[in-house]
Design an enzyme around this catalytic site. Structure first.
Site, PDB file in Angstrom:
ATOM      1  N   SER A  20       0.248  16.742  84.179  1.00  0.00           N
ATOM      2  CA  SER A  20       0.597  17.605  83.043  1.00  0.00           C
ATOM      3  C   SER A  20      -0.609  18.482  82.730  1.00  0.00           C
ATOM      4  CB  SER A  20       0.907  16.715  81.831  1.00  0.00           C
ATOM      5  OG  SER A  20       0.924  17.470  80.640  1.00  0.00           O
ATOM      6  N   TYR A  31      -0.855   9.089  76.386  1.00  0.00           N
ATOM      7  CA  TYR A  31      -0.049   9.813  77.386  1.00  0.00           C
ATOM      8  C   TYR A  31      -0.920  10.777  78.181  1.00  0.00           C
ATOM      9  CZ  TYR A  31       3.047  13.316  79.385  1.00  0.00           C
ATOM     10  OH  TYR A  31       3.650  14.192  80.248  1.00  0.00           O
TER      11      TYR A  31
HETATM   12  N1  LIG Z   1       8.823  18.283  79.873  1.00  0.00           N
HETATM   13  C1  LIG Z   1       7.550  18.565  79.688  1.00  0.00           C
HETATM   14  O1  LIG Z   1       7.183  19.347  78.797  1.00  0.00           O
HETATM   15  C2  LIG Z   1       6.505  17.941  80.605  1.00  0.00           C
HETATM   16  C3  LIG Z   1       5.216  18.489  80.601  1.00  0.00           C
HETATM   17  C4  LIG Z   1       4.262  17.945  81.430  1.00  0.00           C
HETATM   18  C5  LIG Z   1       4.569  16.882  82.247  1.00  0.00           C
HETATM   19  N2  LIG Z   1       5.823  16.347  82.233  1.00  0.00           N
HETATM   20  C6  LIG Z   1       6.099  15.201  83.126  1.00  0.00           C
HETATM   21  O2  LIG Z   1       7.191  15.505  83.962  1.00  0.00           O
HETATM   22  C7  LIG Z   1       7.796  14.300  84.411  1.00  0.00           C
HETATM   23  C8  LIG Z   1       9.313  14.423  84.284  1.00  0.00           C
HETATM   24  O3  LIG Z   1       9.637  14.494  82.909  1.00  0.00           O
HETATM   25  P1  LIG Z   1      10.751  15.490  82.347  1.00  0.00           P
HETATM   26  O4  LIG Z   1      10.062  16.547  81.583  1.00  0.00           O
HETATM   27  O5  LIG Z   1      11.686  15.883  83.423  1.00  0.00           O
HETATM   28  O6  LIG Z   1      11.443  14.532  81.264  1.00  0.00           O
HETATM   29  P2  LIG Z   1      12.842  13.746  81.278  1.00  0.00           P
HETATM   30  O7  LIG Z   1      13.971  14.710  81.365  1.00  0.00           O
HETATM   31  O8  LIG Z   1      12.766  12.837  80.094  1.00  0.00           O
HETATM   32  O9  LIG Z   1      12.801  12.905  82.616  1.00  0.00           O
HETATM   33  C9  LIG Z   1      12.056  11.698  82.746  1.00  0.00           C
HETATM   34  C10 LIG Z   1      12.587  10.934  83.936  1.00  0.00           C
HETATM   35  O10 LIG Z   1      11.825   9.714  84.059  1.00  0.00           O
HETATM   36  C11 LIG Z   1      12.738   8.623  84.143  1.00  0.00           C
HETATM   37  N3  LIG Z   1      12.197   7.412  83.545  1.00  0.00           N
HETATM   38  C12 LIG Z   1      11.783   7.248  82.259  1.00  0.00           C
HETATM   39  N4  LIG Z   1      11.451   5.963  82.052  1.00  0.00           N
HETATM   40  C13 LIG Z   1      11.656   5.311  83.224  1.00  0.00           C
HETATM   41  C14 LIG Z   1      11.507   3.959  83.633  1.00  0.00           C
HETATM   42  N5  LIG Z   1      11.108   3.011  82.787  1.00  0.00           N
HETATM   43  N6  LIG Z   1      11.811   3.632  84.925  1.00  0.00           N
HETATM   44  C15 LIG Z   1      12.242   4.575  85.783  1.00  0.00           C
HETATM   45  N7  LIG Z   1      12.409   5.877  85.455  1.00  0.00           N
HETATM   46  C16 LIG Z   1      12.117   6.234  84.188  1.00  0.00           C
HETATM   47  C17 LIG Z   1      13.968   9.077  83.366  1.00  0.00           C
HETATM   48  O11 LIG Z   1      15.136   8.385  83.820  1.00  0.00           O
HETATM   49  P3  LIG Z   1      15.895   7.175  83.066  1.00  0.00           P
HETATM   50  O12 LIG Z   1      15.749   7.401  81.607  1.00  0.00           O
HETATM   51  O13 LIG Z   1      17.292   7.289  83.584  1.00  0.00           O
HETATM   52  O14 LIG Z   1      15.195   5.948  83.566  1.00  0.00           O
HETATM   53  C18 LIG Z   1      14.047  10.542  83.764  1.00  0.00           C
HETATM   54  O15 LIG Z   1      14.728  10.682  84.982  1.00  0.00           O
HETATM   55  C19 LIG Z   1       7.181  13.180  83.578  1.00  0.00           C
HETATM   56  O16 LIG Z   1       6.204  12.506  84.356  1.00  0.00           O
HETATM   57  C20 LIG Z   1       6.510  13.923  82.429  1.00  0.00           C
HETATM   58  O17 LIG Z   1       5.423  13.205  81.917  1.00  0.00           O
HETATM   59  C21 LIG Z   1       6.800  16.859  81.438  1.00  0.00           C
END
Ligand SMILES: NC(=O)c1ccc[n+]([C@@H]2O[C@H](COP(=O)([O-])OP(=O)(O)OC[C@H]3O[C@@H](n4cnc5c(N)ncnc54)[C@H](OP(=O)(O)O)[C@@H]3O)[C@@H](O)[C@H]2O)c1
Length: 262
Positions: free
Chosen positions: A145, A158
């Protein structure tokens, strides 16, 4: 779009049930990879499996697993191994954040986040990195991130997990030079996914009107990983943030992040 015939390649994507992970899966399917989709929500994964199989000439497998438990990563490795697929792309994307002061975090949730964002990611990188090194080819994409660039008050733990991901991945990318295996770190900024909902962080102020779509982020990430780049930060604003943060005193960068993340 149908993919071209050729030797089968397979990609394992964690956190494929929504957001960036689901779009990484769509992008890799378009490029002809068979997929292993994993997360906890089976219904979402099955829906995505049907979608990508209908659109691309690939096979998608679904494995439901909770990677925030100490056993989760090993259990996933066992199930993927049983599929006997040539995994040449690993996207360590699953992750979540907890918004608020560290001392107000629920302790169990905090442990789960550390396990998911750092320990499981490391175990999967270690295992599939070894498999790829033995084959002489592979691409690992670890999702960090822009929060990894400086300490972030109100996302203290985080953002520290994401700094871990960035440092780990950059170091292993260096270690693996000449092996045919590369490790790319994706550093997204604010992206419109379910992340903020999961983090209990209301989308107001700056985070409401900035941000990118997950499709663009995923596309740039896959392109950078296939090219073997060390780090990819999608979006000019995020790249500028990364650049200027390095020039600022750490205390000032931390204070600025605190204002943005409150
Ligand atoms: N969105 C942002 O602004 C942002 C910015 C920087 C970095 N990121 C990073 O991008 C990555 C993807 O996040 P996103 O933004 O796409 O958010 P998201 O839509 O909430 O997706 C998160 C994914 O992680 C899975 N997950 C969560 N807890 C889990 C667990 N205990 N076991 C297995 N899978 C799990 C969720 O699936 P289930 O709930 O079905 O398990 C979901 O598929 C993350 O690493 C996040 O930290 C996001």
């Amino acid at each position: 779009m149908k993919s071209l015939p050729g030797p089968r390649r397979a990609a394992l994507i964690t956190g494929a049930s929504s957001g960036i992970g689901a779009d990484l899966a769509r992008e890799l399917a378009r490029k002809g990879y068979d997929l292993v989709l994993t997360a906890r929500r089976a219904d979402r994964l099955l829906q995505l499996k049907r979608e990508v199989e209908a659109e691309s000439n690939i096979t998608a497998h679904v494995i439901v697993e909770d990677l925030s438990t100490p056993e989760g990563a090993q259990s996933l490795i066992r199930q993927v191994t049983e599929l006997e697929l040539p995994i040449t792309f690993l996207a360590n994307n699953a992750g979540f954040g907890i918004h608020g002061g560290l001392l107000d975090h629920d302790p169990e949730k905090l442990q789960s986040m550390l396990q998911l964002n750092m320990v499981s990611l490391t175990t999967l990188t270690w295992h599939f990195g070894r498999v790829m090194r033995a084959r002489g080819e592979g691409r690992i994409l670890n999702v960090a991130s822009v929060g990894a660039f400086q300490p972030s008050p109100y996302y203290a733990a985080y953002s520290a997990t994401k700094a871990y991901v960035l440092f780990l991945s950059e170091a292993v990318q260096h270690e693996l030079r000449g092996t045919g295996v590369t490790v790319t770190t994706l550093c997204p900024g604010m992206t419109h996914t379910e992340f903020h909902e999961a983090a209990a962080h209301p989308k107001t102020g700056l985070i409401a009107w900035t941000g990118m779509g997950p499709v663009t982020v995923a596309r740039r990430a896959v392109r950078a990983a296939i090219r073997g780049r060390a780090v990819v930060t999608p979006g000019v604003l995020n790249q500028l943030t990364g650049f200027f943060v390095k020039l600022m005193p750490r205390s000032f960068a931390t204070a600025m992040a605190g204002v943005m993340m409150r």
